[in-house]
Scaffold this active site. Structure first.
Site, PDB file in Angstrom:
ATOM      1  N   ASP A   1      39.745   9.671  17.613  1.00  0.00           N
ATOM      2  CA  ASP A   1      40.253  10.943  17.931  1.00  0.00           C
ATOM      3  C   ASP A   1      42.042  10.724  17.869  1.00  0.00           C
ATOM      4  O   ASP A   1      42.556   9.496  17.510  1.00  0.00           O
ATOM      5  CB  ASP A   1      40.279  11.230  19.616  1.00  0.00           C
ATOM      6  CG  ASP A   1      40.679  12.807  19.716  1.00  0.00           C
ATOM      7  OD1 ASP A   1      40.585  13.069  20.807  1.00  0.00           O
ATOM      8  OD2 ASP A   1      41.061  13.386  18.776  1.00  0.00           O
ATOM      9  N   SER A   2      42.887  11.699  17.540  1.00  0.00           N
ATOM     10  CA  SER A   2      44.201  11.555  17.126  1.00  0.00           C
ATOM     11  C   SER A   2      45.111  11.324  18.446  1.00  0.00           C
ATOM     12  O   SER A   2      46.316  11.017  17.605  1.00  0.00           O
ATOM     13  CB  SER A   2      44.433  12.982  16.356  1.00  0.00           C
ATOM     14  OG  SER A   2      44.262  13.907  17.460  1.00  0.00           O
TER      15      SER A   2
ATOM     16  N   CYS B   1      13.288   2.546  29.851  1.00  0.00           N
ATOM     17  CA  CYS B   1      12.223   3.157  30.292  1.00  0.00           C
ATOM     18  C   CYS B   1      11.059   2.482  29.729  1.00  0.00           C
ATOM     19  O   CYS B   1       9.927   2.724  30.226  1.00  0.00           O
ATOM     20  CB  CYS B   1      12.433   4.546  29.522  1.00  0.00           C
ATOM     21  SG  CYS B   1      13.558   5.659  30.123  1.00  0.00           S
TER      22      CYS B   1
ATOM     23  N   HIS C   1      19.765   4.452  28.713  1.00  0.00           N
ATOM     24  CA  HIS C   1      18.952   5.474  28.695  1.00  0.00           C
ATOM     25  C   HIS C   1      19.522   6.668  28.521  1.00  0.00           C
ATOM     26  O   HIS C   1      19.197   7.428  27.653  1.00  0.00           O
ATOM     27  CB  HIS C   1      18.384   5.781  30.123  1.00  0.00           C
ATOM     28  CG  HIS C   1      17.539   6.897  30.310  1.00  0.00           C
ATOM     29  ND1 HIS C   1      16.254   7.269  29.509  1.00  0.00           N
ATOM     30  CD2 HIS C   1      17.936   8.062  30.903  1.00  0.00           C
ATOM     31  CE1 HIS C   1      15.990   8.730  29.774  1.00  0.00           C
ATOM     32  NE2 HIS C   1      17.045   9.034  30.658  1.00  0.00           N
TER      33      HIS C   1
ATOM     34  N   ASP D   1      46.591  17.377  17.002  1.00  0.00           N
ATOM     35  CA  ASP D   1      46.583  18.639  17.378  1.00  0.00           C
ATOM     36  C   ASP D   1      47.240  18.945  18.803  1.00  0.00           C
ATOM     37  O   ASP D   1      47.270  17.875  19.408  1.00  0.00           O
ATOM     38  CB  ASP D   1      45.123  19.191  17.320  1.00  0.00           C
ATOM     39  CG  ASP D   1      44.101  18.592  18.204  1.00  0.00           C
ATOM     40  OD1 ASP D   1      44.486  17.481  18.546  1.00  0.00           O
ATOM     41  OD2 ASP D   1      43.423  19.156  18.817  1.00  0.00           O
TER      42      ASP D   1
ATOM     43  N   ASP E   1      30.390  14.606  20.651  1.00  0.00           N
ATOM     44  CA  ASP E   1      30.829  13.307  21.261  1.00  0.00           C
ATOM     45  C   ASP E   1      31.035  13.722  22.801  1.00  0.00           C
ATOM     46  O   ASP E   1      31.344  15.074  23.138  1.00  0.00           O
ATOM     47  CB  ASP E   1      31.952  12.736  20.918  1.00  0.00           C
ATOM     48  CG  ASP E   1      33.138  13.533  21.488  1.00  0.00           C
ATOM     49  OD1 ASP E   1      33.629  14.357  21.140  1.00  0.00           O
ATOM     50  OD2 ASP E   1      33.673  12.956  22.705  1.00  0.00           O
TER      51      ASP E   1
ATOM     52  N   CYS F   1      13.329   4.356  25.198  1.00  0.00           N
ATOM     53  CA  CYS F   1      14.664   3.449  25.216  1.00  0.00           C
ATOM     54  C   CYS F   1      14.141   1.978  26.097  1.00  0.00           C
ATOM     55  O   CYS F   1      13.049   1.967  26.745  1.00  0.00           O
ATOM     56  CB  CYS F   1      15.607   3.968  25.998  1.00  0.00           C
ATOM     57  SG  CYS F   1      15.659   3.790  27.840  1.00  0.00           S
TER      58      CYS F   1
ATOM     59  N   CYS G   1      10.618   8.808  27.361  1.00  0.00           N
ATOM     60  CA  CYS G   1      11.695   8.155  26.410  1.00  0.00           C
ATOM     61  C   CYS G   1      11.117   6.769  25.963  1.00  0.00           C
ATOM     62  O   CYS G   1      10.331   6.111  26.587  1.00  0.00           O
ATOM     63  CB  CYS G   1      12.901   8.041  27.578  1.00  0.00           C
ATOM     64  SG  CYS G   1      14.269   7.307  27.014  1.00  0.00           S
TER      65      CYS G   1
END
Ligand SMILES: CNc1nc2c(CC[C@H]3O[C@H](OC)[C@H](OC)[C@@H](OC)[C@@H]3OC)c3nc(N)[nH]c(=O)c3cc2[nH]1
Length: 382
Positions: free
Chosen positions: A98-99, A319, A345, A152, A276, A316, A314
């Site tokens: 990010d800026s 799990c 998870h 920005d 994100d 993962c 799931c």
């Protein structure tokens, strides 16, 4: 002279004829990213509690880092000396940074904004800094991310229409300066894609004005900024609807700071490709876990003897391996492994959601997927 971003291109693989939801592929020098994609947030050059090999295992294909944070600590020069972000944190796939604009407002203890830039005091030690487009492009080059964001101004919510108009005007001013500074920074060297950001808060006409300012600057990708800052989801969706036919269809669209699983599905339904959010790791650290039925808070007594996985659907590591009872025990005992398993998870849940939406779009069944997912997911506690 503006270098063509030939190292970057975006292919539309399929578009849902009913909603306009897209499946695409973002080609970058460090690998392809299939969209829709959820990008884990790694603010200080680490996705909290996760090692790079674990991110790889869970299917992360691009992660984020923060210009503002890394400039203040450890310093962009140290990251650059360490081989840029990829060498420093040993993550070989794409990174987006990010800026710094947004963070200045959300974190610095004091800040003054003018067309020149932002004067602020560090939230660490109160030292004064000036942040502007030229500063941001220089730092993002030192970090060496694959995708950089324009500097920005993100208007807060709520704000007056005048404030939103001011942010739109300044964002256009700073986008042009970002583009010029970026071309100067990367003259003849390996390129980094610079994405533009559209502002305008919750006013559709201001969003259109911002889009008309930013799109002609011909960035390789466009972000929708200024959302997920506290506004009702209905306003977010209305703004996305107003931008759907405006943002270039052949370029990736990134909705910043979003979001909850249902927000991702509704964002994809409105033509968004990239997301994100800190939720997966932040919620993970306080024991709130995503499931197809909504969020589960693992510390609750009802899970004390629940020997089933957090989410039986799931795949993962958490799990596949552990039960709710065990993770509840870890959490209540203040064990570090609790944060790791819960973050793991939640991250996988959103990455997999992106994979599943992509598959549904490619197979022409996104409307059914969306209806089924939202029908089960309550948003709040499951
Ligand atoms: C939550 N709602 C949310 N986040 C917005 C971020 C920041 C995204 C940023 O949000 C955290 O920084 C604070 C993340 O770190 C904790 C960053 O990851 C590295 C992430 O960077 C892309 C925005 N960034 C810019 N430049 N412009 C925006 O208009 C904007 C809007 C956001 N809404």
């Amino acid at each position: 002279m503006n270098f063509p971003d030939t190292a970057f291109s975006f292919t539309l693989d399929a578009v849902c004829p009913v909603t306009g939801a897209r499946a695409g592929t973002l080609h970058t020098p460090r690998g392809d990213i299939q969209t829709p994609v959820f990008m884990p947030v790694g603010t200080q050059a680490t996705v909290k509690a996760m090692a790079p090999f674990e991110l790889e295992e869970m299917g992360a294909r691009i992660i984020l880092a923060n210009t503002y944070h890394l400039y203040l600590r450890p310093g962009a020069d140290i990251v650059a000396e360490g081989g840029g972000l990829h060498g420093f944190m040993q993550w070989k796939r794409p990174i987006l940074t990010d800026s710094g604009g947004f963070q200045v407002f959300s974190l610095s203890t004091l800040n003054r904004i003018s067309d020149e830039g932002v004067w602020c005091r560090s939230h660490h030690d109160g030292t004064p800094h000036v942040m502007n487009p030229e500063w941001s492009m220089s730092v993002q080059k030192q970090l060496g991310s694959d995708i950089a964001m324009c500097f920005d101004q993100c208007a807060p919510w709520p704000c007056s229409r005048e404030e939103a108009e001011g942010a739109v005007r300044r964002t256009a001013l700073w986008a042009a300066r970002s583009k010029e500074a970026h071309a100067r920074e990367w003259q003849g060297e390996r390129r980094q894609a610079l994405f533009g950001i559209v502002q305008g808060s919750v006013w559709e006409d201001l969003r259109l004005r911002s889009a008309k300012d930013i799109i002609p600057m011909d960035f390789p990708g466009y972000a929708v900024g200024g959302l997920s800052v506290g506004e009702p989801h209905g306003d977010m969706y209305r703004i996305l609807d107003s931008l759907k036919g405006v943002l270039p269809s052949g370029k990736p669209r990134y909705l910043m700071g979003v979001g909850r699983p249902d927000n991702l599905v509704e964002g994809v339904a409105r033509g968004i490709d990239m997301f994100d959010c800190v939720l997966p790791t932040r919620n993970g650290r306080n024991g709130t876990l995503f499931t197809p039925y909504g969020a589960v808070n693992i510390k609750k007594k009802q899970y004390e003897r629940d020997f089933t996985p957090v989410d039986p659907e799931c795949d993962c590591y958490a799990c596949r391996t552990f039960t709710r009872a065990y993770i509840r025990h870890l959490y209540r005992s203040g064990e570090i492994l609790a944060s790791r398993l819960c973050s793991w998870h939640n991250l996988r849940f959103l990455i997999r959601l992106g994979e599943e939406m992509r598959k549904a779009i490619l197979e022409g069944r996104f409307p059914e997927f969306r209806r089924a997912f939202l029908g089960r997911f309550s948003g709040g506690e499951a």
